[in-house]
Design an enzyme around this catalytic site. Structure first.
Site, mmCIF file in Angstrom:
data_model
loop_
_atom_site.group_PDB
_atom_site.id
_atom_site.type_symbol
_atom_site.label_atom_id
_atom_site.label_comp_id
_atom_site.label_asym_id
_atom_site.label_seq_id
_atom_site.Cartn_x
_atom_site.Cartn_y
_atom_site.Cartn_z
ATOM 1 C CD GLU A 128 -2.529 -1.486 2.601
ATOM 2 O OE1 GLU A 128 -3.525 -2.044 2.657
ATOM 3 O OE2 GLU A 128 -1.947 -1.007 3.470
ATOM 4 C CG ASP A 151 -10.914 -9.244 1.871
ATOM 5 O OD1 ASP A 151 -11.781 -9.525 2.525
ATOM 6 O OD2 ASP A 151 -9.991 -8.404 2.230
#
Length: 232
Positions: A12, A198
Protein backbone atom coordinates in the site's frame (compact mmCIF):
# COMPACT_ATOMS: atom_id res chain seq x y z
CA UNK A 1 1.39 22.11 7.56
CA UNK A 2 2.78 18.76 8.66
CA UNK A 3 0.85 15.77 7.33
CA UNK A 4 1.44 12.10 8.12
CA UNK A 5 0.32 9.37 5.74
CA UNK A 6 0.24 6.00 7.50
CA UNK A 7 -0.24 2.68 5.75
CA UNK A 8 0.04 -0.81 7.25
CA UNK A 9 1.51 -2.73 4.29
CA UNK A 10 4.40 -2.27 1.88
CA UNK A 11 2.06 -3.03 -1.03
CA UNK A 12 0.00 0.00 0.00
CA UNK A 13 2.94 2.34 0.61
CA UNK A 14 4.84 1.79 -2.64
CA UNK A 15 2.45 3.80 -4.79
CA UNK A 16 3.19 7.08 -3.01
CA UNK A 17 6.82 6.76 -4.05
CA UNK A 18 5.70 6.81 -7.69
CA UNK A 19 4.54 10.40 -7.19
CA UNK A 20 7.04 11.84 -4.72
CA UNK A 21 10.79 11.79 -4.35
CA UNK A 22 11.93 11.24 -0.78
CA UNK A 23 14.12 13.98 0.68
CA UNK A 24 15.18 12.14 3.84
CA UNK A 25 14.26 9.24 6.09
CA UNK A 26 13.91 9.19 9.86
CA UNK A 27 13.02 6.50 12.40
CA UNK A 28 10.07 7.02 14.74
CA UNK A 29 9.44 4.00 16.92
CA UNK A 30 10.10 0.96 14.76
CA UNK A 31 8.98 2.68 11.57
CA UNK A 32 11.04 4.59 9.03
CA UNK A 33 9.14 7.65 7.89
CA UNK A 34 10.05 9.16 4.54
CA UNK A 35 9.91 12.95 4.28
CA UNK A 36 8.55 14.83 1.27
CA UNK A 37 7.53 18.41 0.46
CA UNK A 38 4.21 18.74 -1.36
CA UNK A 39 2.42 22.04 -2.09
CA UNK A 40 4.27 23.74 0.74
CA UNK A 41 3.36 20.98 3.18
CA UNK A 42 5.76 18.67 5.02
CA UNK A 43 4.66 15.11 4.34
CA UNK A 44 5.70 12.09 6.40
CA UNK A 45 5.01 8.66 4.88
CA UNK A 46 5.26 5.73 7.26
CA UNK A 47 4.82 1.98 6.80
CA UNK A 48 3.53 1.22 10.29
CA UNK A 49 2.99 -2.54 10.11
CA UNK A 50 -0.08 -4.72 10.51
CA UNK A 51 -2.33 -4.86 13.56
CA UNK A 52 -3.41 -2.61 16.40
CA UNK A 53 -0.21 -2.57 18.44
CA UNK A 54 2.03 -1.76 15.47
CA UNK A 55 -0.37 0.97 14.36
CA UNK A 56 -0.63 2.60 17.78
CA UNK A 57 3.06 2.27 18.63
CA UNK A 58 4.41 3.81 15.48
CA UNK A 59 1.89 6.61 15.10
CA UNK A 60 2.37 7.51 18.78
CA UNK A 61 6.13 7.63 18.27
CA UNK A 62 5.72 10.10 15.42
CA UNK A 63 3.14 12.32 17.14
CA UNK A 64 5.22 12.46 20.33
CA UNK A 65 8.20 13.83 18.40
CA UNK A 66 6.65 15.94 15.65
CA UNK A 67 3.76 18.42 15.76
CA UNK A 68 1.69 16.71 13.06
CA UNK A 69 -1.35 18.71 11.94
CA UNK A 70 -3.17 15.94 10.07
CA UNK A 71 -2.98 12.16 9.83
CA UNK A 72 -4.19 10.39 6.69
CA UNK A 73 -4.75 6.64 6.81
CA UNK A 74 -5.11 4.69 3.60
CA UNK A 75 -5.09 1.03 2.68
CA UNK A 76 -7.44 -1.88 2.23
CA UNK A 77 -10.36 -3.44 4.12
CA UNK A 78 -12.82 -6.32 3.87
CA UNK A 79 -16.49 -5.73 3.10
CA UNK A 80 -19.16 -6.54 5.70
CA UNK A 81 -22.19 -5.50 3.67
CA UNK A 82 -23.74 -7.01 0.56
CA UNK A 83 -23.88 -3.67 -1.24
CA UNK A 84 -20.17 -2.96 -0.72
CA UNK A 85 -17.96 -4.70 -3.24
CA UNK A 86 -14.32 -5.13 -4.13
CA UNK A 87 -12.68 -1.89 -5.32
CA UNK A 88 -15.33 0.25 -3.59
CA UNK A 89 -14.06 3.13 -1.46
CA UNK A 90 -15.10 3.57 2.17
CA UNK A 91 -14.74 6.89 3.98
CA UNK A 92 -15.08 6.03 7.67
CA UNK A 93 -16.85 8.48 9.95
CA UNK A 94 -16.17 6.32 13.01
CA UNK A 95 -14.03 3.41 14.17
CA UNK A 96 -14.66 0.79 16.86
CA UNK A 97 -12.96 -2.42 18.00
CA UNK A 98 -14.96 -5.47 16.99
CA UNK A 99 -12.84 -7.64 19.29
CA UNK A 100 -13.37 -5.56 22.46
CA UNK A 101 -16.04 -7.19 24.65
CA UNK A 102 -16.23 -5.30 27.94
CA UNK A 103 -19.94 -4.99 28.68
CA UNK A 104 -19.54 -6.99 31.90
CA UNK A 105 -16.79 -4.66 33.13
CA UNK A 106 -19.09 -1.68 33.65
CA UNK A 107 -21.37 0.60 31.71
CA UNK A 108 -19.73 -0.13 28.37
CA UNK A 109 -20.97 -1.15 24.94
CA UNK A 110 -19.57 -3.66 22.48
CA UNK A 111 -16.39 -2.37 20.89
CA UNK A 112 -15.53 -0.04 23.75
CA UNK A 113 -12.26 -0.08 25.65
CA UNK A 114 -12.90 0.79 29.33
CA UNK A 115 -12.58 4.53 29.95
CA UNK A 116 -12.34 5.23 26.22
CA UNK A 117 -15.05 6.49 23.83
CA UNK A 118 -17.47 3.87 22.54
CA UNK A 119 -16.59 4.94 19.00
CA UNK A 120 -13.83 7.16 17.74
CA UNK A 121 -15.60 9.72 15.59
CA UNK A 122 -13.95 11.30 12.56
CA UNK A 123 -15.66 14.66 12.29
CA UNK A 124 -12.92 17.24 11.80
CA UNK A 125 -13.07 20.16 9.32
CA UNK A 126 -10.12 18.54 7.52
CA UNK A 127 -12.10 15.34 6.93
CA UNK A 128 -15.08 17.38 5.75
CA UNK A 129 -12.83 19.16 3.26
CA UNK A 130 -11.59 15.83 1.91
CA UNK A 131 -15.17 14.60 1.63
CA UNK A 132 -16.05 17.67 -0.46
CA UNK A 133 -12.99 16.95 -2.62
CA UNK A 134 -14.28 13.45 -3.38
CA UNK A 135 -17.69 14.87 -4.26
CA UNK A 136 -16.21 17.55 -6.53
CA UNK A 137 -14.26 14.86 -8.36
CA UNK A 138 -17.33 12.66 -8.73
CA UNK A 139 -15.69 9.85 -6.74
CA UNK A 140 -18.19 7.32 -5.42
CA UNK A 141 -17.73 6.22 -1.82
CA UNK A 142 -19.58 4.73 1.12
CA UNK A 143 -19.55 6.53 4.46
CA UNK A 144 -20.00 4.96 7.88
CA UNK A 145 -18.55 2.82 10.65
CA UNK A 146 -15.49 0.65 10.11
CA UNK A 147 -14.45 -1.89 12.74
CA UNK A 148 -10.98 -3.05 13.71
CA UNK A 149 -9.53 -6.25 15.17
CA UNK A 150 -6.34 -8.27 15.21
CA UNK A 151 -7.69 -11.09 13.04
CA UNK A 152 -7.91 -11.34 9.25
CA UNK A 153 -11.60 -12.03 8.57
CA UNK A 154 -11.99 -14.91 6.16
CA UNK A 155 -15.26 -16.72 6.89
CA UNK A 156 -18.99 -16.07 6.92
CA UNK A 157 -19.06 -17.15 10.56
CA UNK A 158 -16.56 -14.43 11.50
CA UNK A 159 -18.53 -11.85 9.54
CA UNK A 160 -21.79 -12.90 11.19
CA UNK A 161 -20.26 -12.58 14.66
CA UNK A 162 -19.09 -9.05 13.89
CA UNK A 163 -22.38 -8.00 12.33
CA UNK A 164 -24.30 -9.30 15.34
CA UNK A 165 -22.65 -6.61 17.45
CA UNK A 166 -22.11 -4.03 14.67
CA UNK A 167 -24.94 -4.39 12.15
CA UNK A 168 -24.12 -0.96 10.69
CA UNK A 169 -20.42 -1.65 10.11
CA UNK A 170 -19.43 -1.25 6.47
CA UNK A 171 -16.00 -2.85 6.54
CA UNK A 172 -13.42 -4.54 8.72
CA UNK A 173 -9.66 -4.11 8.96
CA UNK A 174 -6.81 -4.38 11.46
CA UNK A 175 -5.52 -0.88 12.33
CA UNK A 176 -8.05 1.93 11.96
CA UNK A 177 -9.46 2.13 15.49
CA UNK A 178 -5.93 2.07 16.94
CA UNK A 179 -4.88 4.96 14.70
CA UNK A 180 -8.09 6.79 15.62
CA UNK A 181 -7.56 6.23 19.35
CA UNK A 182 -4.03 7.61 19.18
CA UNK A 183 -5.11 10.60 17.08
CA UNK A 184 -7.93 11.27 19.55
CA UNK A 185 -5.56 11.44 22.51
CA UNK A 186 -3.07 13.64 20.66
CA UNK A 187 -5.86 15.91 19.44
CA UNK A 188 -4.82 15.36 15.83
CA UNK A 189 -7.41 15.23 13.00
CA UNK A 190 -7.59 11.92 11.14
CA UNK A 191 -8.81 11.24 7.61
CA UNK A 192 -9.22 7.58 6.67
CA UNK A 193 -9.85 6.11 3.22
CA UNK A 194 -10.15 2.36 2.86
CA UNK A 195 -10.53 0.51 -0.45
CA UNK A 196 -12.29 -2.85 -0.42
CA UNK A 197 -9.94 -5.70 -1.34
CA UNK A 198 -12.10 -8.71 -0.37
CA UNK A 199 -15.50 -9.77 0.92
CA UNK A 200 -14.29 -11.07 4.28
CA UNK A 201 -15.49 -14.60 3.49
CA UNK A 202 -13.92 -17.93 2.59
CA UNK A 203 -12.48 -16.41 -0.59
CA UNK A 204 -10.81 -13.55 1.28
CA UNK A 205 -7.30 -15.01 1.07
CA UNK A 206 -7.42 -15.24 -2.72
CA UNK A 207 -9.27 -11.95 -3.15
CA UNK A 208 -6.85 -10.08 -0.90
CA UNK A 209 -3.74 -11.19 -2.76
CA UNK A 210 -5.28 -10.33 -6.12
CA UNK A 211 -6.77 -6.96 -5.25
CA UNK A 212 -4.75 -5.33 -2.45
CA UNK A 213 -2.25 -3.71 -4.82
CA UNK A 214 -4.95 -2.49 -7.16
CA UNK A 215 -7.11 -0.92 -4.45
CA UNK A 216 -4.03 0.45 -2.70
CA UNK A 217 -3.07 2.25 -5.88
CA UNK A 218 -6.59 3.64 -6.20
CA UNK A 219 -6.56 5.10 -2.69
CA UNK A 220 -3.04 6.48 -3.10
CA UNK A 221 -3.89 8.21 -6.37
CA UNK A 222 -6.77 10.07 -4.73
CA UNK A 223 -4.73 11.11 -1.71
CA UNK A 224 -1.85 12.34 -3.87
CA UNK A 225 -4.18 14.29 -6.13
CA UNK A 226 -5.86 15.85 -3.09
CA UNK A 227 -2.55 16.92 -1.61
CA UNK A 228 -1.30 18.36 -4.89
CA UNK A 229 -4.55 20.20 -5.55
CA UNK A 230 -4.97 21.67 -2.08
CA UNK A 231 -2.49 23.74 -0.13
CA UNK A 232 -3.69 22.85 3.35
Amino acid sequence: MKIAIVVPMAEEAEFYRHYFSSEKKEMFGSTEFEHFSVQGNDLYLGLTGIGKVQAAMNLSSLLACEKIDLVILTGSAGSLQKDIHRKDLVLPNAFAYHDAHNTSAGNYVEGQIPQEPARFLLDSPEREDFKHYLERKGVAYKEGLVVTGDSFISSQAQKAAILKNFPDALAVEMEGAAFAQVAYHFGTPLIALRAISDNGDENADNDFVAFVKEVGAKAAELIVDYLKENKL
